[in-house]
Design a protein around this motif. Structure first.
Motif, PDB file in Angstrom:
ATOM      1  N   ARG A   1     -17.668  42.207  14.683  1.00  0.00           N
ATOM      2  CA  ARG A   1     -16.264  42.416  15.032  1.00  0.00           C
ATOM      3  C   ARG A   1     -15.398  41.685  14.067  1.00  0.00           C
ATOM      4  NH1 ARG A   1     -16.517  39.476  20.496  1.00  0.00           N
ATOM      5  NH2 ARG A   1     -16.121  37.430  19.989  1.00  0.00           N
ATOM      6  N   PRO A   2     -14.137  42.064  13.843  1.00  0.00           N
ATOM      7  CA  PRO A   2     -13.361  41.246  12.715  1.00  0.00           C
ATOM      8  C   PRO A   2     -13.213  39.888  13.421  1.00  0.00           C
ATOM      9  CG  PRO A   2     -12.251  43.298  13.308  1.00  0.00           C
ATOM     10  CD  PRO A   2     -13.500  43.353  14.500  1.00  0.00           C
ATOM     11  N   GLY A   3     -13.306  38.860  12.209  1.00  0.00           N
ATOM     12  CA  GLY A   3     -13.079  37.617  12.707  1.00  0.00           C
ATOM     13  C   GLY A   3     -14.281  36.816  13.265  1.00  0.00           C
ATOM     14  N   ALA A   4     -15.599  37.802  13.638  1.00  0.00           N
ATOM     15  CA  ALA A   4     -16.833  37.241  13.629  1.00  0.00           C
ATOM     16  C   ALA A   4     -17.335  36.357  12.573  1.00  0.00           C
ATOM     17  CB  ALA A   4     -17.874  38.445  14.046  1.00  0.00           C
ATOM     18  N   ASP A   5     -18.008  35.098  12.841  1.00  0.00           N
ATOM     19  CA  ASP A   5     -18.574  34.233  11.958  1.00  0.00           C
ATOM     20  C   ASP A   5     -19.948  33.764  12.501  1.00  0.00           C
ATOM     21  OD1 ASP A   5     -19.053  32.258   9.889  1.00  0.00           O
ATOM     22  OD2 ASP A   5     -16.889  31.743   9.922  1.00  0.00           O
ATOM     23  N   ILE A   6     -21.135  33.767  11.939  1.00  0.00           N
ATOM     24  CA  ILE A   6     -22.267  33.337  12.416  1.00  0.00           C
ATOM     25  C   ILE A   6     -22.915  32.717  11.298  1.00  0.00           C
ATOM     26  CG2 ILE A   6     -24.613  34.012  13.433  1.00  0.00           C
ATOM     27  CD1 ILE A   6     -23.261  36.656  14.472  1.00  0.00           C
ATOM     28  N   ALA A   7     -23.327  31.435  11.565  1.00  0.00           N
ATOM     29  CA  ALA A   7     -24.110  30.617  10.766  1.00  0.00           C
ATOM     30  C   ALA A   7     -25.583  30.464  11.054  1.00  0.00           C
ATOM     31  CB  ALA A   7     -23.297  29.324  10.419  1.00  0.00           C
ATOM     32  N   TYR A   8     -26.402  30.388  10.154  1.00  0.00           N
ATOM     33  CA  TYR A   8     -27.813  29.836  10.505  1.00  0.00           C
ATOM     34  C   TYR A   8     -28.236  28.529   9.530  1.00  0.00           C
ATOM     35  CZ  TYR A   8     -28.033  34.556  12.909  1.00  0.00           C
ATOM     36  OH  TYR A   8     -27.529  35.527  13.429  1.00  0.00           O
ATOM     37  N   ASP A   9     -28.739  27.521  10.019  1.00  0.00           N
ATOM     38  CA  ASP A   9     -29.064  26.512   9.311  1.00  0.00           C
ATOM     39  C   ASP A   9     -30.173  26.725   8.457  1.00  0.00           C
ATOM     40  OD1 ASP A   9     -27.058  25.030  10.539  1.00  0.00           O
ATOM     41  OD2 ASP A   9     -28.154  24.192  12.067  1.00  0.00           O
ATOM     42  N   THR A  10     -31.210  27.337   8.926  1.00  0.00           N
ATOM     43  CA  THR A  10     -32.382  27.669   8.162  1.00  0.00           C
ATOM     44  C   THR A  10     -32.860  28.831   8.427  1.00  0.00           C
ATOM     45  OG1 THR A  10     -33.745  26.598  10.122  1.00  0.00           O
ATOM     46  CG2 THR A  10     -33.082  25.050   8.310  1.00  0.00           C
ATOM     47  N   PRO A  11     -33.650  29.347   7.688  1.00  0.00           N
ATOM     48  CA  PRO A  11     -34.376  30.753   7.929  1.00  0.00           C
ATOM     49  C   PRO A  11     -35.400  30.615   9.024  1.00  0.00           C
ATOM     50  CG  PRO A  11     -34.995  29.796   5.774  1.00  0.00           C
ATOM     51  CD  PRO A  11     -34.204  28.817   6.357  1.00  0.00           C
ATOM     52  N   PRO A  12     -35.531  31.643   9.695  1.00  0.00           N
ATOM     53  CA  PRO A  12     -36.801  31.497  10.798  1.00  0.00           C
ATOM     54  C   PRO A  12     -37.983  31.535  10.038  1.00  0.00           C
ATOM     55  CG  PRO A  12     -35.986  33.617  10.502  1.00  0.00           C
ATOM     56  CD  PRO A  12     -35.060  32.939   9.701  1.00  0.00           C
ATOM     57  N   VAL A  13     -38.174  31.988   8.783  1.00  0.00           N
ATOM     58  CA  VAL A  13     -39.474  31.942   8.165  1.00  0.00           C
ATOM     59  C   VAL A  13     -38.999  31.810   6.620  1.00  0.00           C
ATOM     60  CG1 VAL A  13     -41.642  33.055   7.285  1.00  0.00           C
ATOM     61  CG2 VAL A  13     -40.646  33.406   9.595  1.00  0.00           C
ATOM     62  N   PRO A  14     -39.286  30.624   5.911  1.00  0.00           N
ATOM     63  CA  PRO A  14     -39.036  30.434   4.581  1.00  0.00           C
ATOM     64  C   PRO A  14     -39.286  31.346   3.661  1.00  0.00           C
ATOM     65  CG  PRO A  14     -40.031  28.491   5.472  1.00  0.00           C
ATOM     66  CD  PRO A  14     -40.149  29.300   6.642  1.00  0.00           C
ATOM     67  N   GLY A  15     -38.616  31.927   2.754  1.00  0.00           N
ATOM     68  CA  GLY A  15     -38.928  32.974   1.893  1.00  0.00           C
ATOM     69  C   GLY A  15     -38.824  34.548   2.513  1.00  0.00           C
ATOM     70  N   LEU A  16     -38.368  34.622   3.530  1.00  0.00           N
ATOM     71  CA  LEU A  16     -38.329  35.813   4.253  1.00  0.00           C
ATOM     72  C   LEU A  16     -37.236  36.819   3.420  1.00  0.00           C
ATOM     73  CD1 LEU A  16     -38.490  37.203   7.185  1.00  0.00           C
ATOM     74  CD2 LEU A  16     -36.210  36.315   7.655  1.00  0.00           C
ATOM     75  N   GLU A  17     -37.738  37.822   3.224  1.00  0.00           N
ATOM     76  CA  GLU A  17     -37.085  38.886   2.438  1.00  0.00           C
ATOM     77  C   GLU A  17     -36.047  39.630   2.976  1.00  0.00           C
ATOM     78  OE1 GLU A  17     -38.057  42.604  -0.589  1.00  0.00           O
ATOM     79  OE2 GLU A  17     -39.721  41.379   0.039  1.00  0.00           O
ATOM     80  N   GLN A  18     -34.940  39.819   2.608  1.00  0.00           N
ATOM     81  CA  GLN A  18     -33.931  40.689   3.335  1.00  0.00           C
ATOM     82  C   GLN A  18     -32.969  41.450   2.525  1.00  0.00           C
ATOM     83  OE1 GLN A  18     -31.027  38.448   5.947  1.00  0.00           O
ATOM     84  NE2 GLN A  18     -33.031  37.231   6.760  1.00  0.00           N
ATOM     85  N   HIS A  19     -32.883  42.816   2.777  1.00  0.00           N
ATOM     86  CA  HIS A  19     -31.896  43.760   2.119  1.00  0.00           C
ATOM     87  C   HIS A  19     -30.821  44.096   3.159  1.00  0.00           C
ATOM     88  CE1 HIS A  19     -35.330  44.649  -0.702  1.00  0.00           C
ATOM     89  NE2 HIS A  19     -35.967  44.094   0.404  1.00  0.00           N
ATOM     90  N   ILE A  20     -29.659  43.991   2.657  1.00  0.00           N
ATOM     91  CA  ILE A  20     -28.504  44.301   3.717  1.00  0.00           C
ATOM     92  C   ILE A  20     -27.869  45.400   3.114  1.00  0.00           C
ATOM     93  CG2 ILE A  20     -26.526  43.199   4.781  1.00  0.00           C
ATOM     94  CD1 ILE A  20     -27.955  40.646   4.719  1.00  0.00           C
ATOM     95  N   TRP A  21     -27.686  46.555   3.573  1.00  0.00           N
ATOM     96  CA  TRP A  21     -26.874  47.760   3.192  1.00  0.00           C
ATOM     97  C   TRP A  21     -25.577  47.756   4.189  1.00  0.00           C
ATOM     98  CZ3 TRP A  21     -28.530  53.395   4.507  1.00  0.00           C
ATOM     99  CH2 TRP A  21     -27.637  54.213   3.779  1.00  0.00           C
ATOM    100  N   VAL A  22     -24.426  47.631   3.876  1.00  0.00           N
ATOM    101  CA  VAL A  22     -23.226  47.947   4.402  1.00  0.00           C
ATOM    102  C   VAL A  22     -23.067  49.429   4.814  1.00  0.00           C
ATOM    103  CG1 VAL A  22     -20.765  47.089   4.835  1.00  0.00           C
ATOM    104  CG2 VAL A  22     -22.494  45.748   3.570  1.00  0.00           C
ATOM    105  N   LEU A  23     -22.634  49.654   5.909  1.00  0.00           N
ATOM    106  CA  LEU A  23     -22.436  51.341   6.384  1.00  0.00           C
ATOM    107  C   LEU A  23     -20.913  51.076   6.600  1.00  0.00           C
ATOM    108  CD1 LEU A  23     -24.989  51.819   8.960  1.00  0.00           C
ATOM    109  CD2 LEU A  23     -25.286  52.408   6.388  1.00  0.00           C
ATOM    110  N   ASP A  24     -20.285  50.247   7.163  1.00  0.00           N
ATOM    111  CA  ASP A  24     -19.070  50.586   7.376  1.00  0.00           C
ATOM    112  C   ASP A  24     -18.178  49.243   7.382  1.00  0.00           C
ATOM    113  OD1 ASP A  24     -18.909  53.199   8.418  1.00  0.00           O
ATOM    114  OD2 ASP A  24     -20.125  52.320  10.249  1.00  0.00           O
ATOM    115  N   GLY A  25     -17.052  49.068   6.825  1.00  0.00           N
ATOM    116  CA  GLY A  25     -16.137  47.859   6.880  1.00  0.00           C
ATOM    117  C   GLY A  25     -16.532  46.796   5.714  1.00  0.00           C
ATOM    118  N   SER A  26     -16.291  45.833   5.943  1.00  0.00           N
ATOM    119  CA  SER A  26     -16.940  44.644   4.993  1.00  0.00           C
ATOM    120  C   SER A  26     -17.299  43.509   5.489  1.00  0.00           C
ATOM    121  CB  SER A  26     -15.517  44.323   3.857  1.00  0.00           C
ATOM    122  OG  SER A  26     -14.532  43.556   4.643  1.00  0.00           O
ATOM    123  N   VAL A  27     -18.285  42.704   4.814  1.00  0.00           N
ATOM    124  CA  VAL A  27     -18.927  41.395   5.357  1.00  0.00           C
ATOM    125  C   VAL A  27     -19.078  40.574   4.121  1.00  0.00           C
ATOM    126  CG1 VAL A  27     -21.339  42.298   5.154  1.00  0.00           C
ATOM    127  CG2 VAL A  27     -20.860  40.707   6.792  1.00  0.00           C
TER     128      VAL A  27
END
Length: 182
Positions: free
Chosen positions: A112-138
């Motif tokens: 939601r607008p204003g949401a802010d989530i921070a993670y200190d460390t990855p759950p698994v080091p070297g985890l590969e992620q692909h993030i495709w934005v469908l709506d809005g901006s992040v």
């Protein structure tokens, strides 16, 4: 599901032979919060689940999948599990639930607008992620590098450090996250 999650968190700590104090030190989550989580008195936030996942070497999806039955090959839209963190304004739909025999999964995230989530460390080091934005901006910060993404943009990286997801608004951000274990 919350009861099973509480039970699984207690089981994991027992499997590792850790006291609440040890887990608190490894995860950065207070001893009292851990105790209340394991007794099912409170639900974890996204950040807390991320810290616990990192301590146990699991993604958040994998932690959540461990409290669900064996996933079917086809997951109909109405059967996809949705987990909400009302405190941070984050909703996570497990589009293709993780499976022990597979390395990848798809997640739909909504901030939601204003949401802010921070993670200190990855759950698994070297985890590969692909993030495709469908709506809005992040705004996504991964390994210390910030990226502003809008609808249609895709970011990919291997996560070795901290990460942060922020929705600057004024409308919600919706994205697909593809996670591939190393």
């Amino acid at each position: 599901m919350e009861v099973r999650l509480a039970e699984r968190l207690a089981e994991l700590r027992g499997e590792h032979g850790w006291s609440l104090d040890e887990l608190a030190e490894r995860s950065g989550v207070s001893r009292s919060t851990l105790s209340r989580l394991e007794r099912g008195e409170i639900s974890p936030t996204a950040a807390v689940l991320g810290r616990l996942g990192a301590a146990y070497g699991r993604t958040t999806s994998r932690l959540l999948a461990e409290v669900e039955a064996e996933p079917p090959q086809v997951v109909r839209a109405g059967e996809q599990r949705v987990w909400r963190d009302d405190e941070t304004g984050f909703a996570r739909r497990s589009v293709s639930p993780p499976h022990p025999g597979l390395r990848g999964e798809l997640v739909e995230g909504t901030l939601r607008p204003g949401a802010d989530i921070a993670y200190d460390t990855p759950p698994v080091p070297g985890l590969e992620q692909h993030i495709w934005v469908l709506d809005g901006s992040v705004e996504i910060t991964a390994n210390g590098q910030a990226h502003e993404l809008r609808a249609g943009d895709c970011l990919r990286f291997r996560l070795w450090g901290s990460s942060r997801f922020r929705c600057p608004g004024p409308e919600p951000a919706r994205y697909v996250l593809a996670v591939v274990l190393p």
